[in-house]
Design an enzyme around this catalytic site. Structure first.
Site, PDB file in Angstrom:
ATOM      1  N   LYS A  29       0.989  -1.321  -0.023  1.00 50.56           N
ATOM      2  CA  LYS A  29      -0.002  -0.111   0.125  1.00 50.56           C
ATOM      3  C   LYS A  29       0.739   1.303   0.062  1.00 50.56           C
ATOM      4  O   LYS A  29       1.848   0.944   0.171  1.00 50.56           O
ATOM      5  CB  LYS A  29      -0.809  -0.091   1.114  1.00 50.56           C
ATOM      6  CG  LYS A  29      -2.099  -1.355   1.343  1.00 50.56           C
ATOM      7  CD  LYS A  29      -2.689  -1.065   2.536  1.00 50.56           C
ATOM      8  CE  LYS A  29      -3.764  -2.121   2.399  1.00 50.56           C
ATOM      9  NZ  LYS A  29      -4.595  -2.193   3.745  1.00 50.56           N
ATOM     10  N   TYR A  69     -12.664  -2.888  -2.900  1.00 51.14           N
ATOM     11  CA  TYR A  69     -12.997  -2.865  -1.426  1.00 51.14           C
ATOM     12  C   TYR A  69     -14.483  -2.885  -1.494  1.00 51.14           C
ATOM     13  O   TYR A  69     -15.130  -2.480  -0.634  1.00 51.14           O
ATOM     14  CB  TYR A  69     -12.432  -1.532  -0.650  1.00 51.14           C
ATOM     15  CG  TYR A  69     -10.735  -2.039  -0.248  1.00 51.14           C
ATOM     16  CD1 TYR A  69     -10.625  -3.186   0.412  1.00 51.14           C
ATOM     17  CD2 TYR A  69      -9.833  -1.075  -0.652  1.00 51.14           C
ATOM     18  CE1 TYR A  69      -9.281  -3.351   0.738  1.00 51.14           C
ATOM     19  CE2 TYR A  69      -8.582  -1.262  -0.293  1.00 51.14           C
ATOM     20  CZ  TYR A  69      -8.323  -2.384   0.565  1.00 51.14           C
ATOM     21  OH  TYR A  69      -7.141  -2.755   0.827  1.00 51.14           O
ATOM     22  N   PHE A  77     -15.252   3.425   7.864  1.00 53.68           N
ATOM     23  CA  PHE A  77     -13.788   3.708   7.582  1.00 53.68           C
ATOM     24  C   PHE A  77     -13.619   3.720   6.000  1.00 53.68           C
ATOM     25  O   PHE A  77     -12.610   4.031   5.592  1.00 53.68           O
ATOM     26  CB  PHE A  77     -12.677   2.890   8.004  1.00 53.68           C
ATOM     27  CG  PHE A  77     -13.082   1.295   7.974  1.00 53.68           C
ATOM     28  CD1 PHE A  77     -12.554   0.952   6.601  1.00 53.68           C
ATOM     29  CD2 PHE A  77     -13.539   0.457   9.174  1.00 53.68           C
ATOM     30  CE1 PHE A  77     -12.474  -0.317   6.690  1.00 53.68           C
ATOM     31  CE2 PHE A  77     -13.771  -0.817   8.631  1.00 53.68           C
ATOM     32  CZ  PHE A  77     -13.188  -1.248   7.353  1.00 53.68           C
ATOM     33  N   ARG A 105      -1.694 -14.758   3.562  1.00 48.46           N
ATOM     34  CA  ARG A 105      -2.260 -14.056   5.048  1.00 48.46           C
ATOM     35  C   ARG A 105      -1.765 -14.100   6.343  1.00 48.46           C
ATOM     36  O   ARG A 105      -1.552 -13.286   6.974  1.00 48.46           O
ATOM     37  CB  ARG A 105      -3.758 -14.405   5.090  1.00 48.46           C
ATOM     38  CG  ARG A 105      -4.493 -14.143   3.911  1.00 48.46           C
ATOM     39  CD  ARG A 105      -5.365 -12.976   3.798  1.00 48.46           C
ATOM     40  NE  ARG A 105      -6.148 -12.741   4.950  1.00 48.46           N
ATOM     41  CZ  ARG A 105      -6.707 -11.416   5.010  1.00 48.46           C
ATOM     42  NH1 ARG A 105      -6.608 -10.545   4.220  1.00 48.46           N
ATOM     43  NH2 ARG A 105      -7.571 -11.086   6.142  1.00 48.46           N
ATOM     44  N   THR A 111      -5.383  -7.867  10.524  1.00 49.71           N
ATOM     45  CA  THR A 111      -5.749  -6.641  10.066  1.00 49.71           C
ATOM     46  C   THR A 111      -5.222  -5.362  10.842  1.00 49.71           C
ATOM     47  O   THR A 111      -4.610  -4.489  10.307  1.00 49.71           O
ATOM     48  CB  THR A 111      -7.130  -6.532   9.578  1.00 49.71           C
ATOM     49  OG1 THR A 111      -7.673  -7.632   8.958  1.00 49.71           O
ATOM     50  CG2 THR A 111      -7.525  -5.305   9.059  1.00 49.71           C
ATOM     51  N   ARG A 122       3.020  -7.113   9.120  1.00 50.52           N
ATOM     52  CA  ARG A 122       2.191  -6.099   9.862  1.00 50.52           C
ATOM     53  C   ARG A 122       2.880  -6.295  11.296  1.00 50.52           C
ATOM     54  O   ARG A 122       2.910  -5.096  11.799  1.00 50.52           O
ATOM     55  CB  ARG A 122       0.735  -6.328   9.778  1.00 50.52           C
ATOM     56  CG  ARG A 122       0.258  -6.014   8.425  1.00 50.52           C
ATOM     57  CD  ARG A 122      -1.355  -6.599   8.268  1.00 50.52           C
ATOM     58  NE  ARG A 122      -1.833  -5.972   7.184  1.00 50.52           N
ATOM     59  CZ  ARG A 122      -3.138  -6.762   6.709  1.00 50.52           C
ATOM     60  NH1 ARG A 122      -3.668  -7.536   7.363  1.00 50.52           N
ATOM     61  NH2 ARG A 122      -3.586  -6.246   5.628  1.00 50.52           N
ATOM     62  N   ASN A 132      -1.702  -0.165   7.829  1.00 48.05           N
ATOM     63  CA  ASN A 132      -0.940  -1.625   7.540  1.00 48.05           C
ATOM     64  C   ASN A 132      -0.213  -2.303   6.566  1.00 48.05           C
ATOM     65  O   ASN A 132      -0.126  -3.239   6.516  1.00 48.05           O
ATOM     66  CB  ASN A 132      -2.120  -2.711   7.987  1.00 48.05           C
ATOM     67  CG  ASN A 132      -3.394  -2.505   7.160  1.00 48.05           C
ATOM     68  OD1 ASN A 132      -3.369  -2.102   6.091  1.00 48.05           O
ATOM     69  ND2 ASN A 132      -4.326  -3.384   7.327  1.00 48.05           N
ATOM     70  N   HIS A 135      -1.513  -5.469   1.542  1.00 43.14           N
ATOM     71  CA  HIS A 135      -2.968  -6.194   1.181  1.00 43.14           C
ATOM     72  C   HIS A 135      -2.614  -7.705   0.639  1.00 43.14           C
ATOM     73  O   HIS A 135      -1.670  -7.931   0.069  1.00 43.14           O
ATOM     74  CB  HIS A 135      -3.729  -5.481   0.107  1.00 43.14           C
ATOM     75  CG  HIS A 135      -4.738  -6.329  -0.391  1.00 43.14           C
ATOM     76  ND1 HIS A 135      -5.914  -6.243   0.524  1.00 43.14           N
ATOM     77  CD2 HIS A 135      -5.015  -7.162  -1.388  1.00 43.14           C
ATOM     78  CE1 HIS A 135      -7.063  -7.234  -0.313  1.00 43.14           C
ATOM     79  NE2 HIS A 135      -6.283  -7.730  -1.323  1.00 43.14           N
ATOM     80  N   GLU A 146      -9.806 -10.235  -7.476  1.00 44.29           N
ATOM     81  CA  GLU A 146      -8.655  -9.175  -7.424  1.00 44.29           C
ATOM     82  C   GLU A 146      -7.615  -9.245  -8.582  1.00 44.29           C
ATOM     83  O   GLU A 146      -7.074  -8.361  -9.185  1.00 44.29           O
ATOM     84  CB  GLU A 146      -8.178  -9.356  -6.011  1.00 44.29           C
ATOM     85  CG  GLU A 146      -9.016  -9.098  -4.913  1.00 44.29           C
ATOM     86  CD  GLU A 146      -8.511  -9.208  -3.478  1.00 44.29           C
ATOM     87  OE1 GLU A 146      -7.340  -9.601  -3.537  1.00 44.29           O
ATOM     88  OE2 GLU A 146      -9.397  -9.008  -2.601  1.00 44.29           O
TER      89      GLU A 146
HETATM   90  P1  ADP Z   1      -7.579  -7.174   5.496  1.00 41.91           P
HETATM   91  O1  ADP Z   1      -7.099  -5.872   4.690  1.00 41.91           O
HETATM   92  O2  ADP Z   1      -6.553  -7.633   6.707  1.00 41.91           O
HETATM   93  O3  ADP Z   1      -8.327  -8.183   4.615  1.00 41.91           O
HETATM   94  P2  ADP Z   1     -10.380  -6.020   5.722  1.00 41.91           P
HETATM   95  O4  ADP Z   1     -10.459  -6.601   4.443  1.00 41.91           O
HETATM   96  O5  ADP Z   1     -11.162  -6.211   6.903  1.00 41.91           O
HETATM   97  O6  ADP Z   1      -8.751  -6.302   6.186  1.00 41.91           O
HETATM   98  O7  ADP Z   1     -10.074  -4.137   5.439  1.00 41.91           O
HETATM   99  C1  ADP Z   1      -9.450  -3.940   4.530  1.00 41.91           C
HETATM  100  C2  ADP Z   1      -8.561  -2.780   4.821  1.00 41.91           C
HETATM  101  O8  ADP Z   1      -9.444  -1.568   5.432  1.00 41.91           O
HETATM  102  C3  ADP Z   1      -7.610  -3.052   5.938  1.00 41.91           C
HETATM  103  O9  ADP Z   1      -6.613  -3.700   5.512  1.00 41.91           O
HETATM  104  C4  ADP Z   1      -7.366  -1.577   6.530  1.00 41.91           C
HETATM  105  O10 ADP Z   1      -6.290  -0.769   5.563  1.00 41.91           O
HETATM  106  C5  ADP Z   1      -8.748  -0.977   6.369  1.00 41.91           C
HETATM  107  N1  ADP Z   1      -9.500  -1.100   7.729  1.00 41.91           N
HETATM  108  C6  ADP Z   1     -10.133  -2.162   8.252  1.00 41.91           C
HETATM  109  N2  ADP Z   1     -10.576  -1.892   9.369  1.00 41.91           N
HETATM  110  C7  ADP Z   1     -10.457  -0.567   9.505  1.00 41.91           C
HETATM  111  C8  ADP Z   1     -10.590   0.119  10.815  1.00 41.91           C
HETATM  112  N3  ADP Z   1     -11.338  -0.127  11.968  1.00 41.91           N
HETATM  113  N4  ADP Z   1     -10.231   1.616  10.582  1.00 41.91           N
HETATM  114  C9  ADP Z   1      -9.373   1.979   9.723  1.00 41.91           C
HETATM  115  N5  ADP Z   1      -8.919   1.230   8.624  1.00 41.91           N
HETATM  116  C10 ADP Z   1      -9.581  -0.140   8.490  1.00 41.91           C
END
Ligand code: ADP
Length: 170
Positions: A29, A69, A77, A105, A111, A122, A132, A135, A146
């Site tokens: 990212k 997304y 968020f 993963r 996350t 992470r 973080n 992805h 994707e």
């Molecule tokens: P992952 O990336 O681990 O698959 P998610 O699909 O739940 O997690 O979320 C996508 C991305 O959205 C996260 O990697 C993070 O960048 C952002 N995100 C998720 N939850 C939050 C939150 N509570 N506050 C801010 N950003 C968030």
């Protein structure tokens, strides 16, 4: 074949070949790119034995990210996530190998970086969920969606890798 889970022989039945040829979408990212972590993240996948089959740097449009997304569009968020992801360059990659979606993963960590074990990307390089740094696809179906969203078919390289086939897999 006596080692069905890891066999990479061309003569193996299709389901076995498929597992060794599994692909996932991994992206560094904008915060990871700005912080100079691209090489370290690539190195972890290379050193594990996975095969890089596509890579490019791009600054994604908000529209492109909203589709990526789409499952999160109702989350509070979401607007901040799209702004963050569109704020700078992303390094988009496709990695291939046995169980690479699930293991990718695991290598990324949780996350929320504060819940990520040390040794994960992470867990070693990030503190907040909203920054973080990487992805990774969360299922084989998501990975297929994707990869098709981020790469044209001719940007993905099918190439034989005898070293990996001989020395990473039994
Ligand atoms: P992952 O990336 O681990 O698959 P998610 O699909 O739940 O997690 O979320 C996508 C991305 O959205 C996260 O990697 C993070 O960048 C952002 N995100 C998720 N939850 C939050 C939150 N509570 N506050 C801010 N950003 C968030």
């Amino acid at each position: 074949c006596s080692a069905q889970d890891t066999c990479s022989s061309d003569s193996c039945p299709e389901p076995v070949k498929m597992s060794v040829n599994e692909r996932t979408f991994i992206a560094v990212k904008p915060d990871g790119v700005h912080r100079g972590l691209v090489g370290k993240i690539i190195a972890r996948f290379e050193e594990r034995g996975y095969k890089l089959v596509a890579l490019k740097q791009l600054t994604a449009s908000k529209g492109h990210l909203e589709v990526h997304y789409q499952d999160l569009k109702e989350k509070p968020f979401f607007p901040g996530l799209i702004d963050y992801m569109a704020s700078g360059p992303i390094v988009a990659m496709v990695w291939q190998g046995l169980d690479v979606v699930k293991q990718g993963r695991v290598m990324l960590g949780a996350t929320n970086p504060l819940a990520s074990a040390p040794g994960t990307i992470r867990g070693d390089f990030a503190i907040q969920t909203g920054r973080n740094i990487c992805h990774g696809s969360d299922s084989v179906d998501s990975a297929n969606r994707e990869i098709a969203h981020w790469f044209k078919p001719d940007e993905i390289n099918d190439y034989a890798s005898p070293f990996i086939n001989s020395w990473v897999y039994e």
